[in-house]
Each structure stands twice: as structure tokens, then as C-alpha cells.
Design an enzyme around this catalytic site. Structure first.
Site, PDB file in Angstrom:
ATOM      1  N   ASP A 170     -69.957  58.591  86.279  1.00 16.35           N
ATOM      2  CA  ASP A 170     -68.645  57.698  86.563  1.00 16.35           C
ATOM      3  C   ASP A 170     -68.841  56.661  85.371  1.00 16.35           C
ATOM      4  O   ASP A 170     -69.813  55.899  85.049  1.00 16.35           O
ATOM      5  CB  ASP A 170     -69.000  57.118  87.841  1.00 16.35           C
ATOM      6  CG  ASP A 170     -67.672  55.972  87.933  1.00 16.35           C
ATOM      7  OD1 ASP A 170     -67.006  55.654  86.834  1.00 16.35           O
ATOM      8  OD2 ASP A 170     -67.673  55.535  89.235  1.00 16.35           O
ATOM      9  N   GLY A 205     -60.988  65.880  80.340  1.00 13.18           N
ATOM     10  CA  GLY A 205     -59.548  65.536  80.148  1.00 13.18           C
ATOM     11  C   GLY A 205     -58.872  66.209  79.217  1.00 13.18           C
ATOM     12  O   GLY A 205     -59.548  67.196  78.421  1.00 13.18           O
ATOM     13  N   GLN A 206     -57.741  65.857  78.847  1.00 15.53           N
ATOM     14  CA  GLN A 206     -56.658  66.665  77.944  1.00 15.53           C
ATOM     15  C   GLN A 206     -57.536  66.420  76.485  1.00 15.53           C
ATOM     16  O   GLN A 206     -57.619  67.500  75.729  1.00 15.53           O
ATOM     17  CB  GLN A 206     -55.394  66.080  77.709  1.00 15.53           C
ATOM     18  CG  GLN A 206     -54.620  66.686  76.828  1.00 15.53           C
ATOM     19  CD  GLN A 206     -53.348  65.853  76.515  1.00 15.53           C
ATOM     20  OE1 GLN A 206     -53.217  64.704  76.718  1.00 15.53           O
ATOM     21  NE2 GLN A 206     -52.291  66.613  75.940  1.00 15.53           N
ATOM     22  N   ASP A 248     -68.109  63.745  83.053  1.00 21.11           N
ATOM     23  CA  ASP A 248     -67.025  63.298  83.798  1.00 21.11           C
ATOM     24  C   ASP A 248     -67.189  63.121  85.392  1.00 21.11           C
ATOM     25  O   ASP A 248     -68.223  63.253  85.603  1.00 21.11           O
ATOM     26  CB  ASP A 248     -65.782  64.289  83.577  1.00 21.11           C
ATOM     27  CG  ASP A 248     -64.560  63.907  83.556  1.00 21.11           C
ATOM     28  OD1 ASP A 248     -64.172  63.049  84.429  1.00 21.11           O
ATOM     29  OD2 ASP A 248     -63.844  64.060  82.439  1.00 21.11           O
ATOM     30  N   ILE A 249     -66.213  62.741  85.962  1.00 19.38           N
ATOM     31  CA  ILE A 249     -66.321  62.497  87.332  1.00 19.38           C
ATOM     32  C   ILE A 249     -66.277  63.642  88.056  1.00 19.38           C
ATOM     33  O   ILE A 249     -66.497  64.049  89.315  1.00 19.38           O
ATOM     34  CB  ILE A 249     -65.715  61.433  88.099  1.00 19.38           C
ATOM     35  CG1 ILE A 249     -64.122  61.585  87.616  1.00 19.38           C
ATOM     36  CG2 ILE A 249     -66.114  60.141  87.704  1.00 19.38           C
ATOM     37  CD1 ILE A 249     -63.088  60.774  88.298  1.00 19.38           C
ATOM     38  N   ARG A 250     -65.688  64.744  87.479  1.00 21.86           N
ATOM     39  CA  ARG A 250     -65.679  66.271  87.988  1.00 21.86           C
ATOM     40  C   ARG A 250     -65.712  67.423  86.733  1.00 21.86           C
ATOM     41  O   ARG A 250     -65.912  66.803  85.697  1.00 21.86           O
ATOM     42  CB  ARG A 250     -64.041  66.356  88.540  1.00 21.86           C
ATOM     43  CG  ARG A 250     -63.162  66.252  87.159  1.00 21.86           C
ATOM     44  CD  ARG A 250     -61.823  66.201  87.565  1.00 21.86           C
ATOM     45  NE  ARG A 250     -60.960  65.591  86.563  1.00 21.86           N
ATOM     46  CZ  ARG A 250     -60.350  66.098  85.449  1.00 21.86           C
ATOM     47  NH1 ARG A 250     -60.437  67.606  85.759  1.00 21.86           N
ATOM     48  NH2 ARG A 250     -59.851  65.762  84.563  1.00 21.86           N
ATOM     49  N   TYR A 285     -51.088  49.864  81.444  1.00 27.84           N
ATOM     50  CA  TYR A 285     -51.943  50.575  80.350  1.00 27.84           C
ATOM     51  C   TYR A 285     -52.026  49.941  79.090  1.00 27.84           C
ATOM     52  O   TYR A 285     -52.966  49.788  78.407  1.00 27.84           O
ATOM     53  CB  TYR A 285     -51.275  52.092  80.368  1.00 27.84           C
ATOM     54  CG  TYR A 285     -51.841  52.923  79.260  1.00 27.84           C
ATOM     55  CD1 TYR A 285     -53.212  53.544  79.614  1.00 27.84           C
ATOM     56  CD2 TYR A 285     -51.463  53.652  78.177  1.00 27.84           C
ATOM     57  CE1 TYR A 285     -54.010  54.397  78.661  1.00 27.84           C
ATOM     58  CE2 TYR A 285     -51.628  54.328  77.308  1.00 27.84           C
ATOM     59  CZ  TYR A 285     -53.150  54.735  77.644  1.00 27.84           C
ATOM     60  OH  TYR A 285     -53.523  55.899  76.467  1.00 27.84           O
TER      61      TYR A 285
HETATM   62  N1  SER Z   1     -50.129  59.540  75.947  1.00 24.77           N
HETATM   63  C1  SER Z   1     -49.984  58.506  76.607  1.00 24.77           C
HETATM   64  C2  SER Z   1     -49.414  57.916  77.891  1.00 24.77           C
HETATM   65  O1  SER Z   1     -48.113  58.468  77.839  1.00 24.77           O
HETATM   66  C3  SER Z   1     -49.888  57.285  75.775  1.00 24.77           C
HETATM   67  O2  SER Z   1     -51.229  56.863  75.248  1.00 24.77           O
HETATM   68  O3  SER Z   1     -49.515  57.254  78.726  1.00 24.77           O
END
Ligand code: SER
Length: 323
Positions: free
Chosen positions: A63, A22-23, A45-47, A153
Site C-alpha cells: 500500500d 494499473g493502466q 500494488d494493493i492487488r 484530482y
Molecule cells: N486521465 C486522467 C483522468 O481522466 C487525467 O490525468 O482522470
């Protein structure tokens, strides 16, 4: 069973990154490989991820919600430290609440329980400005304050913070955490976040296109350039355990700006760059988050200092994306 074509040295510190493609995971993996040796840092990672990441050290398809598979990899490589970077971000989590909850919480419980059982020594788990909500003071948000997150989230990150603190107190698990602001990077695109506009906008600017912002022009959010975020992550994991007074998650800050301000900073280099504003469902999420963050506890406890402001970030982004 994991495969190990690399020269993994069992005498050296060994690290596992979950969500390495990821990022944040991509840059964190490369930075830790540079610091501790390529073969000591297992990416998972999963990919599969970028060529750079895949070619520079060991990689396992994994996973983070699968406890047994995670345990296998940890035992095989004799992993000591785990960085859990796998998560579903704010905008995507609003669309798939249960999937987000399952991924964000089960992956954390897996890692915390492996640490509780003594199978790993140290854990890094990122929290976010999303733990705050509409009733939190907007400006210079304190370390300890009202936290009533209104997103899936944010609820998962706030709960995660409570569990980290609980595992530290009850079981002595050495878990460390920071509340990342929106992160700006050029190596890997973010996915599914509300602050992603601040990365997309640079990509559009260098490709000579106009950009439509999904946030209003005056929505101010806390942001950080990736190099600062990686340095914070490495630093908090290096500091002696007894220096850390916060075992939920540390506030962390570098800069705050609005879509109008980032546009102006790009236009200083590309005057013809055009942006218009069409807020969508992500506006509500952004409106519930702070404008700016008080990160003085991180400075006191482990010497945190950011290095990139908006001007320097724009310079770095345009130079690297323009290459
Ligand atoms: N950058 C994240 C988001 O926008 C916040 O932790 O979901």
C-alpha cells in the site's frame, strides 16, 4: 517481510513500481523489465495484476500510503529508483475527495521523504492535464500559465507538482515528472478517469456493440497512445539531471480529438459502429481541461517527440483488441 523467489541481482540498477497493476503501471513494468532485466524491476500494488505482470518478475503486495512497508521493500531489494503510479483518478476522486487526497498526497510524501533521506536516488511521479482549470488558456496551453484546477484530482496533482519542485530545490531530490494527457491503451483498462471514454469506445467497437459517450460529441481533449507515454517516462528518467529545467512537471502532448472524431476514425474500419452522447458529471471535469497542450519545453530539454496520432492509435487499438 518481502519474499524474493527471483534472481534479483544487487549489482544491477533496481527499480520499484508502485501501482504496477494499473493502466500505466502494467505497461511501464513490462517495458522496464524488458530494458533492465525482469528481476531488476519489482512490481507492487494493493492487488495482484495480470498474469504477464505477475509471472515476469518480482511482485510485492504494498500500500503506497504505508511508509514503513514501502521502506521495508526498498531496503530489502536495495531499490534505487521509484515510479509512483498509484493514484485515484479524476472521476472517482470527485466521489471520494478525502480518500483521493490521502492516497495521492501521502504516497507522494512517502516517496519524496525516502529520497530526501537518501534511501532512493531517483523518483518518477506523474502529473496530469488536470492541473489546469477553467481559467487556463484552452488552446496550446503553455508550460507555465494560470493553474486553478477545479477537481479534487487536479488540486492533488497541482499540489504534488509544487512539492516535487520544493523537494528538488530544498533537499536536492531528483524527482522527474510529466503531465500525462488522457492515455489510450489496449493491455489494461483505465479506471475512474474522465478520458477513459477514449479506451472504452474501442472495446465496444470491436465487440460489435454501440457505445454511449459520457462526454459531448465536440469535447476536445489532449490524448496520447500508451507507447508514447511509456517512452516519455523512460526517456525523462534516463536524461542527465542537469538537462532538466522543469522540476514541477513537463507538459506533454501527442494529439487532441473529440468523441465525434474518434468515432469517425473507428467507423473508417467499422462503418456500422454506432455512438450516442449522454454527458454526465464528467462533462464538467472535461470542460475545465485544455483542448491542446504546448509541450515544446519537453522537446527542447530532453528531445520529446510523439509517434502516434489518432489514425495510428485507432489502427493499433483495433488490431490488438480484435485479436
Ligand atoms: N486521465 C486522467 C483522468 O481522466 C487525467 O490525468 O482522470
Amino acid at each position: 517481510m518481502p519474499s524474493n523467489p527471483f534472481n534479483f541481482d544487487l549489482m544491477q540498477k533496481s527499480i520499484l513500481i508502485l501501482g504496477a497493476c494499473g493502466q500505466i503501471g502494467t505497461e511501464l513494468t513490462l517495458a522496464l523489465r524488458e530494458k533492465y532485466g525482469n528481476d531488476q524491476v519489482v512490481a507492487s500494488d494493493i492487488r495482484e495484476g495480470s498474469k504477464n505482470l505477475m509471472d515476469s518478475g518480482p511482485f510485492e503486495l504494498l500500500d503506497a500510503t504505508n511508509y514503513d512497508a514501502m521502506e521495508d521493500v526498498i531496503m530489502y531489494y536495495e531499490i534505487e529508483e521509484v515510479y509512483l503510479m498509484a493514484a485515484m483518478l479524476s472521476a472517482t476522486a470527485e466521489k471520494f475527495p478525502m480518500r483521493a487526497w490521502n492516497l495521492n498526497m501521502n504516497s507522494l510524501f512517502n516517496v519524496l521523504n525516502l529520497a530526501k533521506e537518501g534511501k532512493i536516488n531517483k523518483v518518477f511521479w506523474p502529473s496530469s492535464i488536470a492541473v489546469f482549470g477553467p481559467n487556463t488558456p484552452l488552446e496550446n496551453t503553455p508550460q507555465s500559465t494560470i493553474m486553478e484546477p477545479s477537481t479534487v484530482y487536479g488540486i492533488s496533482k497541482q499540489s504534488g507538482e509544487r512539492w516535487c519542485s520544493y523537494y528538488f530545490r530544498k533537499y536536492g531530490v531528483d524527482v522527474r515528472s510529466v503531465r500525462y494527457p488522457g492515455l489510450i491503451s489496449w493491455k489494461t483498462l483505465p479506471g475512474g478517469g474522465t478520458t477513459d471514454y477514449a479506451v472504452e469506445i474501442y472495446h465496444k467497437a470491436v465487440s460489435g456493440e454501440a457505445y454511449t459517450s459520457f462526454l459531448k460529441s465536440d469535447t476536445k481533449l489532449p490524448m496520447m497512445f500508451m507507447d508514447d507515454a511509456i517512452r516519455a517516462t523512460v526517456d525523462i528518467m534516463e536524461i542527465e539531471s542537469d538537462k532538466l529545467t522543469v522540476r514541477s512537471s513537463y507538459n506533454l502532448a501527442a494529439m487532441s480529438f473529440t468523441p465525434a472524431e474518434i468515432t469517425a476514425s473507428i467507423q473508417a474500419y467499422i462503418p456500422e459502429f454506432k455512438v450516442d452522447f449522454k454527458p454526465d458529471f464528467r462533462q464538467d471535469i472535461a470542460d475545465s481541461w485544455p483542448n491542446s497542450i504546448d509541450d515544446s519545453q519537453a522537446t527542447v530539454d530532453w528531445g520529446w517527440q510523439p509517434q502516434f496520432d489518432l489514425e495510428r492509435t485507432t489502427e493499433e487499438m483495433l488490431r490488438n483488441l480484435g485479436k
